[in-house]
Design a protein around this motif. Structure first.
Motif, mmCIF file in Angstrom:
data_model
loop_
_atom_site.group_PDB
_atom_site.id
_atom_site.type_symbol
_atom_site.label_atom_id
_atom_site.label_comp_id
_atom_site.label_asym_id
_atom_site.label_seq_id
_atom_site.Cartn_x
_atom_site.Cartn_y
_atom_site.Cartn_z
ATOM 1 N N LYS A 49 63.069 -0.278 0.614
ATOM 2 C CA LYS A 49 63.157 -1.364 0.247
ATOM 3 C C LYS A 49 62.322 -2.592 0.568
ATOM 4 N N GLU A 50 61.666 -2.859 1.186
ATOM 5 C CA GLU A 50 60.021 -4.156 1.451
ATOM 6 C C GLU A 50 59.404 -3.897 -0.511
ATOM 7 N N GLU A 51 59.198 -2.346 -0.374
ATOM 8 C CA GLU A 51 58.433 -2.459 -1.371
ATOM 9 C C GLU A 51 59.457 -2.923 -2.819
ATOM 10 N N LEU A 52 60.552 -2.439 -3.488
ATOM 11 C CA LEU A 52 61.287 -2.751 -3.863
ATOM 12 C C LEU A 52 61.702 -4.468 -4.222
ATOM 13 N N LEU A 53 61.830 -4.873 -3.331
ATOM 14 C CA LEU A 53 62.568 -6.624 -2.631
ATOM 15 C C LEU A 53 60.953 -6.577 -3.485
ATOM 16 N N ALA A 54 59.977 -7.105 -3.173
ATOM 17 C CA ALA A 54 58.428 -6.848 -3.341
ATOM 18 C C ALA A 54 58.711 -7.581 -5.588
ATOM 19 N N GLY A 55 59.244 -6.717 -5.616
ATOM 20 C CA GLY A 55 59.151 -7.166 -7.584
ATOM 21 C C GLY A 55 57.807 -6.295 -8.391
ATOM 22 N N ASP A 56 56.432 -6.143 -7.580
ATOM 23 C CA ASP A 56 56.134 -5.825 -8.326
ATOM 24 C C ASP A 56 55.902 -4.047 -8.923
ATOM 25 N N LEU A 57 57.524 -3.479 -8.967
ATOM 26 C CA LEU A 57 57.472 -2.488 -9.783
ATOM 27 C C LEU A 57 58.362 -1.942 -11.226
ATOM 28 N N GLY A 58 58.825 -3.747 -10.486
ATOM 29 C CA GLY A 58 59.960 -4.021 -11.633
ATOM 30 C C GLY A 58 59.448 -3.924 -13.517
ATOM 31 N N PRO A 59 58.710 -3.413 -13.922
ATOM 32 C CA PRO A 59 58.353 -2.968 -15.303
ATOM 33 C C PRO A 59 58.436 -1.441 -15.516
ATOM 34 N N GLN A 60 57.783 -0.666 -14.117
ATOM 35 C CA GLN A 60 57.343 0.686 -13.765
ATOM 36 C C GLN A 60 59.533 1.023 -14.334
ATOM 37 N N ILE A 61 60.105 0.054 -13.277
ATOM 38 C CA ILE A 61 61.465 0.443 -12.823
ATOM 39 C C ILE A 61 62.556 0.812 -14.364
ATOM 40 N N ARG A 62 62.098 -1.037 -15.090
ATOM 41 C CA ARG A 62 62.643 -1.384 -15.886
ATOM 42 C C ARG A 62 62.237 -0.232 -17.167
ATOM 43 N N GLU A 63 60.851 0.819 -17.594
ATOM 44 C CA GLU A 63 60.432 1.674 -18.308
ATOM 45 C C GLU A 63 61.250 3.490 -18.172
ATOM 46 N N LEU A 64 61.136 3.273 -16.567
ATOM 47 C CA LEU A 64 62.417 4.330 -15.992
ATOM 48 C C LEU A 64 63.658 4.878 -16.666
ATOM 49 N N LEU A 65 64.120 3.441 -16.392
ATOM 50 C CA LEU A 65 65.576 3.296 -16.401
ATOM 51 C C LEU A 65 66.071 3.420 -17.809
ATOM 52 N N GLU A 66 65.030 2.687 -18.721
ATOM 53 C CA GLU A 66 65.542 3.510 -20.581
ATOM 54 C C GLU A 66 65.189 4.539 -20.756
ATOM 55 N N GLN A 67 64.172 5.713 -20.046
ATOM 56 C CA GLN A 67 63.928 7.324 -20.336
ATOM 57 C C GLN A 67 65.592 8.193 -19.998
ATOM 58 N N SER A 68 65.844 7.544 -18.075
ATOM 59 C CA SER A 68 66.500 8.230 -17.049
ATOM 60 C C SER A 68 67.840 8.029 -17.445
ATOM 61 N N GLY A 69 68.098 6.947 -18.357
ATOM 62 C CA GLY A 69 69.028 6.513 -17.880
ATOM 63 C C GLY A 69 70.287 6.079 -17.020
ATOM 64 N N VAL A 70 69.378 6.284 -15.425
ATOM 65 C CA VAL A 70 70.271 6.537 -14.602
ATOM 66 C C VAL A 70 69.348 6.573 -13.109
ATOM 67 N N LEU A 71 69.407 5.748 -11.974
ATOM 68 C CA LEU A 71 68.332 5.748 -11.135
ATOM 69 C C LEU A 71 68.906 5.166 -10.127
ATOM 70 N N VAL A 72 68.163 6.424 -8.836
ATOM 71 C CA VAL A 72 69.110 6.707 -7.396
ATOM 72 C C VAL A 72 68.731 5.751 -6.717
ATOM 73 N N PHE A 73 69.062 5.018 -5.469
ATOM 74 C CA PHE A 73 68.284 4.691 -4.844
ATOM 75 C C PHE A 73 69.080 5.292 -3.443
ATOM 76 N N PRO A 74 68.932 6.105 -3.141
ATOM 77 C CA PRO A 74 69.590 6.752 -2.106
ATOM 78 C C PRO A 74 69.424 5.838 -0.678
ATOM 79 N N LYS A 75 70.726 5.342 -0.251
ATOM 80 C CA LYS A 75 70.823 5.299 0.765
ATOM 81 C C LYS A 75 69.473 3.577 1.498
ATOM 82 N N ILE A 76 69.678 2.452 0.158
ATOM 83 C CA ILE A 76 68.370 1.878 0.498
ATOM 84 C C ILE A 76 68.959 0.442 1.349
#
Length: 281
Positions: free
Chosen positions: A26-53
């Motif tokens: 949770k702390e790593e996600l809220l820091a915001g640094d991963l935003g661009p990588q998450i966006r890129e993977l979202l387009e590739q995969s269509g769906v992203l699951v964050f288990p019990k975050i």
């Protein structure tokens, strides 16, 4: 000399053509640094699951803002940051009836020229039975069509309407109900969306009412046939919710639906959205 630690983006594939699981804290996600990588993977995969975050509402809002422009929800004429997705009329008096259509494959925003980019849904109360959310990758479904099919479908335009969705869950609605839904209007959209990235996806779902310039029989064949094609096992994923899960889906390249569940069980999801960035073209 001070050094800056780089957060490693931790994820794994769920299925080859749809779905990835994000393993960062949770702390790593809220820091915001991963935003661009998450966006890129979202387009590739269509769906992203964050288990019990287990984001609370403020954390979900903050995380949403790391990914793009936050889109508030409009309820009762006012903006809200969190929308409660539930059939409980006490919690959701305005949208409980409208949400009955969510049990059928759809894309959000087909009544708009520019649909939302993505939705983020977190589970607060899971259903007593059923209640999975199904997704299918309409980028992958388009890519797998034959060249002949692509050439035919890329020329076609489709009328989308909310009133047409009523017949999915109420075969004999009242005239007043249909007329009320018809006031929302209709929208003409391409069957194949040419994205600014150069990729193409199918624009389908229960709001797809009729294909223009073909017979009613051929229109039904096209829309039903492509829905079956896009929702087959190869392109689809069904998420079995646990309380605390967060799921993001690319609304520009997937369809989704809530799977059947007990309508009296008070299943509760909290949704945030990312503002759309490109019109249907």
């Amino acid at each position: 000399m001070a050094t800056t630690a780089i957060t490693r983006f931790a994820h794994e594939e769920i299925k080859p053509k749809i779905g990835s699981r994000i393993l960062n804290s949770k702390e790593e996600l809220l820091a915001g640094d991963l935003g661009p990588q998450i966006r890129e993977l979202l387009e590739q995969s269509g769906v992203l699951v964050f288990p019990k975050i287990d984001f609370n509402d403020d954390e979900q809002i903050a995380f949403t803002k790391t990914l793009g422009t936050f889109a508030p929800e409009m309820q009762d004429g006012t903006n809200h940051k969190i929308h409660k997705i539930t059939l409980d009329v006490k919690e959701n008096p305005q949208s409980a009836e409208y949400l009955k259509g969510s049990l059928y494959w759809h894309i959000d925003g087909t009544m708009n020229d520019t649909p939302i980019l993505a939705s983020l849904l977190s589970c607060k109360v899971k259903a007593t039975w059923g209640g999975n959310t199904g997704f299918c990758n309409t980028y992958a479904a388009y890519d797998a069509l034959s060249d002949e099919q692509k050439a035919e479908y890329e020329k076609l335009r489709v009328i989308h309407s909310v009133w047409a969705t009523v017949f999915y869950y109420e075969p004999e609605p009242s005239l007043a109900k249909i007329q009320g839904m018809q006031r929302i209007g209709e929208n003409e959209l391409p069957l194949v969306w040419n994205h600014k990235s150069g990729r193409k996806s199918l624009v389908l779902g229960c709001t797809a009412h009729r294909v223009l310039d073909v017979t009613p029989m051929r229109s039904a064949e096209i829309l039903v046939g492509l829905r079956e094609w896009a929702t087959q096992e190869e392109f689809s994923y069904s998420h079995d919710w646990s309380v605390g899960d967060l799921v993001i889906w690319d609304n520009t390249g997937t369809m989704h639906r809530a799977e059947a569940y007990d309508p009296t069980c008070n299943r509760m999801m909290h949704r945030t959205k990312l503002q759309g960035e490109e019109p249907f073209e």
